[in-house]
Scaffold this active site. Structure first.
Site: not given
Ligand code: 5GP
Length: 127
Positions: A39-40, A97, A105-106, A110, A112
């Site tokens: 994760d970034i 999520n 967010e994405v 996915h 985690h």
């Molecule tokens: P969500 O809230 O969708 O479950 O989590 C999305 C995750 O993707 C977040 O923890 C965020 O830090 C990670 N993320 C967002 N953009 C990028 C990216 O460009 N590269 C990587 N490696 N992680 C990302």
């Protein structure tokens, strides 16, 4: 991508771009079903994301529309990644999520994987 995408799937989402190699990632593992990368913005000493190769918006889309081979291959990969990261002995948290209430967010499904320290209570209250 291994199956027809849902009409709600946004092909320009950041994880689709990572899968296409348009954006770099710190890769941990990949196979025919899954890609795992750091994760970034890590929220634990180990914070790795595992994504299926198929175009699924979220856990809801994946569980309803992915093939049995994709689902089995994906979750086998999640367990394998955890063992590769050596977080299975002390323990880890797997989290996915889905949608607004979970702050997804994405919009590419996915999981985690968090580990490397005690992770505390399961769900914090907002605020
Ligand atoms: P969500 O809230 O969708 O479950 O989590 C999305 C995750 O993707 C977040 O923890 C965020 O830090 C990670 N993320 C967002 N953009 C990028 C990216 O460009 N590269 C990587 N490696 N992680 C990302």
């Amino acid at each position: 991508m291994t199956s027809a995408a849902s009409p709600d799937y946004d092909e320009s989402n950041i994880f689709a771009r990572i899968l296409r190699g348009e954006i770099p990632c710190k890769k941990v593992y990949e196979d025919g079903h899954a890609l795992a990368f750091h994760d970034i913005q890590p929220q634990a000493p180990v914070h790795v994301l595992v994504i299926p190769r198929g175009a699924y918006v979220s856990m809801d889309d994946f569980s309803a529309n992915a093939g049995d081979d994709e689902i089995a291959g994906f979750f086998r990969a999640v367990g394998k990644v955890a063992r590769m990261l050596e977080i299975e002995t002390d323990g880890y948290r797997m989290l996915a999520n889905h949608g607004r209430n979970a702050n997804q967010e994405v919009p590419h499904f996915h999981v985690h994987l968090f580990g490397g320290r005690p992770l505390g209570g399961m769900v914090r209250q907002p605020g």
